[in-house]
Design an enzyme around this catalytic site. Structure first.
Site, PDB file in Angstrom:
ATOM      1  N   ARG A  12       0.835  -1.208   0.000  1.00  0.00           N
ATOM      2  CA  ARG A  12       0.000   0.000   0.000  1.00  0.00           C
ATOM      3  C   ARG A  12       0.867   1.254   0.000  1.00  0.00           C
ATOM      4  NH1 ARG A  12      -2.551  -4.359   1.369  1.00  0.00           N
ATOM      5  NH2 ARG A  12      -4.811  -4.504   1.230  1.00  0.00           N
ATOM      6  N   ARG A 109      -5.372 -17.078 -11.008  1.00  0.00           N
ATOM      7  CA  ARG A 109      -6.218 -16.623  -9.889  1.00  0.00           C
ATOM      8  C   ARG A 109      -7.361 -15.740 -10.391  1.00  0.00           C
ATOM      9  NH1 ARG A 109      -2.244 -14.638  -5.265  1.00  0.00           N
ATOM     10  NH2 ARG A 109      -4.231 -14.483  -4.174  1.00  0.00           N
ATOM     11  N   GLN A 159      -8.274  -7.083  -0.872  1.00  0.00           N
ATOM     12  CA  GLN A 159      -7.805  -6.607  -2.182  1.00  0.00           C
ATOM     13  C   GLN A 159      -8.961  -6.007  -2.966  1.00  0.00           C
ATOM     14  OE1 GLN A 159      -5.874 -10.128  -3.677  1.00  0.00           O
ATOM     15  NE2 GLN A 159      -4.086  -9.844  -2.354  1.00  0.00           N
ATOM     16  N   ASP A 313      -3.729 -15.957   5.811  1.00  0.00           N
ATOM     17  CA  ASP A 313      -2.406 -16.283   5.280  1.00  0.00           C
ATOM     18  C   ASP A 313      -1.630 -17.232   6.205  1.00  0.00           C
ATOM     19  OD1 ASP A 313      -2.917 -14.734   3.067  1.00  0.00           O
ATOM     20  OD2 ASP A 313      -2.031 -12.928   3.934  1.00  0.00           O
ATOM     21  N   LYS A 340      -5.630 -18.856  -3.584  1.00  0.00           N
ATOM     22  CA  LYS A 340      -4.418 -18.111  -3.212  1.00  0.00           C
ATOM     23  C   LYS A 340      -3.305 -18.486  -4.196  1.00  0.00           C
ATOM     24  CE  LYS A 340      -6.152 -15.828   0.162  1.00  0.00           C
ATOM     25  NZ  LYS A 340      -6.322 -14.374   0.016  1.00  0.00           N
ATOM     26  N   ARG A 386       4.070 -19.607   0.983  1.00  0.00           N
ATOM     27  CA  ARG A 386       3.638 -19.974   2.344  1.00  0.00           C
ATOM     28  C   ARG A 386       3.611 -21.489   2.538  1.00  0.00           C
ATOM     29  NH1 ARG A 386       3.169 -15.043   4.344  1.00  0.00           N
ATOM     30  NH2 ARG A 386       2.028 -13.502   3.126  1.00  0.00           N
TER      31      ARG A 386
HETATM   32  C1  S3P Z   1      -3.921  -9.125   1.053  1.00  0.00           C
HETATM   33  C2  S3P Z   1      -5.190  -9.584   1.291  1.00  0.00           C
HETATM   34  C3  S3P Z   1      -5.519 -10.998   1.488  1.00  0.00           C
HETATM   35  C4  S3P Z   1      -4.259 -11.850   1.684  1.00  0.00           C
HETATM   36  C5  S3P Z   1      -3.135 -11.477   0.774  1.00  0.00           C
HETATM   37  C6  S3P Z   1      -2.763 -10.028   0.943  1.00  0.00           C
HETATM   38  C7  S3P Z   1      -3.736  -7.690   0.958  1.00  0.00           C
HETATM   39  O1  S3P Z   1      -6.236 -11.445   0.400  1.00  0.00           O
HETATM   40  O2  S3P Z   1      -4.542 -13.221   1.551  1.00  0.00           O
HETATM   41  O3  S3P Z   1      -2.007 -12.282   1.061  1.00  0.00           O
HETATM   42  O4  S3P Z   1      -2.594  -7.226   1.104  1.00  0.00           O
HETATM   43  O5  S3P Z   1      -4.714  -6.998   0.742  1.00  0.00           O
HETATM   44  P1  S3P Z   1      -7.775 -11.015   0.160  1.00  0.00           P
HETATM   45  O6  S3P Z   1      -7.820  -9.869  -0.745  1.00  0.00           O
HETATM   46  O7  S3P Z   1      -8.388 -12.217  -0.440  1.00  0.00           O
HETATM   47  O8  S3P Z   1      -8.315 -10.614   1.489  1.00  0.00           O
END
Ligand code: S3P
Length: 656
Positions: A12, A109, A159, A313, A340, A386
């Site tokens: 971010r 994905r 996300q 995660d 994922k 992971r």
């Molecule tokens: C993330 C959100 C998560 C997480 C990913 C990082 C992020 O996914 O699993 O490793 O930085 O916004 P989601 O968008 O499915 O919540």
């Protein structure tokens, strides 16, 4: 320990700071490949971002002012879902044309979850290949042409939420996002800190909702200045390794955003004790130092519902811990794990099963039955960082012998991971016992029922019962016989050449020392009084270890003692650690003597046993402790037969 900067906050910072109208400096960003992909993408878009490697991660400096692109660049997001999805929102909100693409994992994905709401806002986006997948082409359009949106997400996704919020903020249109359970809220916290009028409830749990309303906003994002706290998802691996190794660990300066640290409560459910020490908040993000103490025995856990987004995660790590916990753990409501970096539910189920763990796979979760003994086999990571790190933890600290096909994939989030993991490696594994037959190790404190249990288990399995204590007693008996029992240097000098060994007898082994079989003499009170001191001598332990291993090379054995699982047979097929309440142990010992006893006798025996426990646990050489991977059985209220049956059951699954 410290861990690299939080990956989510780093992304971010890399993606949002360049959009500010004034300058930003952010330190301590993750130096993994994922965050580098975000930085590179912003540079490709012509944003003024400088990136420097410093001792504690990356530092970025941005002059601010957004992007300046002339032709639509192709942006390679590598393995990083966060880069692709947040950028989709940023590009849509700024009306900039570009193509987003990624590696084969990222190309597999789902992208519709972000593309669809952005299209609903009026963004012109097309799939360049298959629908719902990268690459996607953003056509660009004049600013001021996006529509307001009320998005109700079907899954909790930070996300998706971030993409919609960023599109709304950059296009200055009202957006609202609700989600069934609150996902991490780093974007909200960062934007709010930069002066964006957002309505959200930081730190809440349950369903999530955030609103951006530009009505009274003059429209400028303030610069960002912060140091990114450590990544709790990276810290989780080190904590997991410590718990498996039975050690306490302290991790300093970790992001403690409530949306990220659900795994701490799972570890508490498993019996760990977590001390949390807060540090000053920065950039709206709480941070803490954690000290995590292991339990004697990890217990199974059960997770589901709105906890899942807060542990999302960490599930691979929790799954390998479950494989070592006592009982059956359950993970529900976690279908998101299928999309994922790999289908994590399938990969975890398949891999654990190959290693001999009993696993049930459902569409949205797993059940995992913990087991002791050595785990051996191949791990196909599917390039998922992971997965690689979780099994790396199991391999290092969990009495296992795993071949992990792709360690390098850890680089996306934790470039130094394998070096950092090294000190957690179970050192006793460096000297493998080279046994050939199957071995069951039974350890435990004085009077915990080791001998009778080990003898019965051996009989039922047709194995040979080996009692390490007999060898220590035989050496003590010989030293008394030679008149050197108090003369430790003489014992140490003579013992390497001493003819002492286990010889097959009708029911297990007998000990022979210097050509004699002392038989009942081994139980004399003189021997009992000296055996503790004699067995603390390094030369004596060395000889006994060698004889026990020799027995393990020749027979299938149930070997009992105090360091069998930790030192003698760290690679045993099954390790059991017997414990019982000290009062019960005292009563058992007195009952063995078959003479009536009083409360006073019990008290005296308790004191004796406690003293022996203290000695055994605190001696510098091979102290008594539960070995990594050993299953603890509390026999206080179990009949001897039930203890034996429990071990036979464990053996059946360990030998499968
Ligand atoms: C993330 C959100 C998560 C997480 C990913 C990082 C992020 O996914 O699993 O490793 O930085 O916004 P989601 O968008 O499915 O919540």
């Amino acid at each position: 320990m410290r861990v690299p900067g939080d990956k989510s906050i780093s992304h971010r910072a890399a993606l949002i700071a360049p959009l500010a109208s004034s300058a930003s400096v952010v330190r301590g960003l993750s130096d993994g490949a994922d965050v580098r992909a975000s930085v590179r993408a912003m540079q490709r878009l012509g944003a003024a971002v400088e990136c420097e490697e410093e001792e504690r991660g990356l530092t970025i400096r941005c002059a601010g002012g957004g992007f300046h692109v002339t032709s639509a660049p192709r942006l390679d997001c590598g393995n990083s879902g966060t880069t692709a999805r947040l950028l989709a929102g940023i590009l849509a909100g700024s009306g900039v044309a570009a193509v987003l693409d990624g590696d084969p994992s990222l190309r597999s994905r789902p992208m519709r979850r972000v593309i669809y709401p952005l299209q609903a806002m009026g963004a012109r986006i097309e799939y360049d290949g298959e629908p719902d997948r990268l690459p996607v082409r953003l056509r660009g359009r004049a600013t001021g042409t996006l529509r307001t949106l009320r998005h109700r997400g079907r899954v909790a996704s930070a996300q998706v939420k971030s993409a919609v919020l960023l599109a709304g903020v950059l296009a200055r249109v009202r957006v609202e996002v609700s989600e069934p359970a609150l996902s991490r809220d780093h974007t909200e916290r960062m934007l709010a800190g930069m002066g964006v009028p957002l309505a959200f409830d930081p730190g809440r749990t349950g369903a999530g909702e955030v609103r951006f309303d530009p009505s009274d906003w003059e429209g400028a994002l303030g610069g960002l200045r912060m140091t990114v706290p450590g990544d709790p998802s990276s810290a989780a691996f080190l904590i997991g390794a410590s718990l498996l190794g039975g050690r306490t660990v302290r991790v300093a300066d970790v992001a403690a955003n409530p949306g990220r640290i659900g795994f701490l409560s799972v570890l508490e459910e498993m019996g760990a004790v977590v001390d949390r020490d807060p540090a000053p908040t920065q950039g709206g993000e709480p941070r803490e130092t954690w000290t995590v103490h292991p339990p004697d025995d990890l217990r199974a856990f059960s997770i589901g519902g709105d906890l899942i987004p807060r542990v999302i995660d960490e599930v691979p790590l929790l799954a390998v811990l479950a494989a070592r916990a006592r009982g059956r753990s359950e993970i529900r409501d976690a279908a998101e794990l299928r999309v994922k970096e790999s289908d994590r539910l399938a990969v975890l189920a398949r891999t654990l099963e190959k290693l001999g763990v009993v696993v049930g796979e459902r569409s949205d979760g797993l059940t995992i039955r913990g087991r002791g003994g050595r785990l051996r086999g191949d791990v196909e990571t599917r390039g998922d960082h992971r997965i690689a790190m979780a099994f790396g933890v199991l391999d290092a600290a969990g009495d296992a012998d795993l071949r992990i096909d792709d360690r390098a994939c850890a680089d996306v989030s934790y470039p130094d991971f394998w070096d950092v993991l090294e000190p957690f490696r179970d050192t006793s594994r460096r000297a493998p016992s080279t046994r050939t037959g199957r071995v069951i190790a039974v350890d435990g404190p004085a009077a915990s029922g080791k001998s009778s249990t080990a003898r019965s288990v051996a009989r039922r399995l047709g194995f040979v019962h080996v009692n390490s204590g007999l060898l220590y007693r035989a050496i003590t008996w010989w030293a008394l016989d030679r008149g050197i029992a108090e003369d430790e240097p003489s014992i140490e000098a003579a013992v390497p050449g001493l003819d002492v060994d286990l010889v097959p007898a009708h029911d297990g082994f007998e000990v022979s020392v210097a050509g004699t079989r002392p038989g009942p003499g081994l139980e004399s009170s003189d021997v009992t009084a000296r055996v503790s001191a004699v067995s603390a001598l390094p030369a004596v332990r060395e000889v006994v270890l060698e004889r026990l291993r020799r027995a393990g090379r020749r027979h299938e054995i149930v070997c009992e003692g105090r360091d069998i699982g930790t030192e003698v047979f760290p690679d045993a097929d099954l390790k059991v650690f017997l414990v019982a309440d000290v009062g019960e142990r005292a009563r058992r010992r007195l009952r063995q003597r078959a003479v009536p006893f009083t409360e006073e006798d019990i008290e005296r025996e308790i004191r004796r046993i406690e003293a022996r426990d203290r000695l055994d646990r605190s001696r510098p050489l091979s102290p008594l402790r539960r070995a990594p991977g050993a299953i603890e059985i509390d026999t206080t209220s179990m009949s001897p037969d039930r203890v034996v049956d429990a071990i036979l059951e464990l053996a059946a699954s360990a030998f499968r």
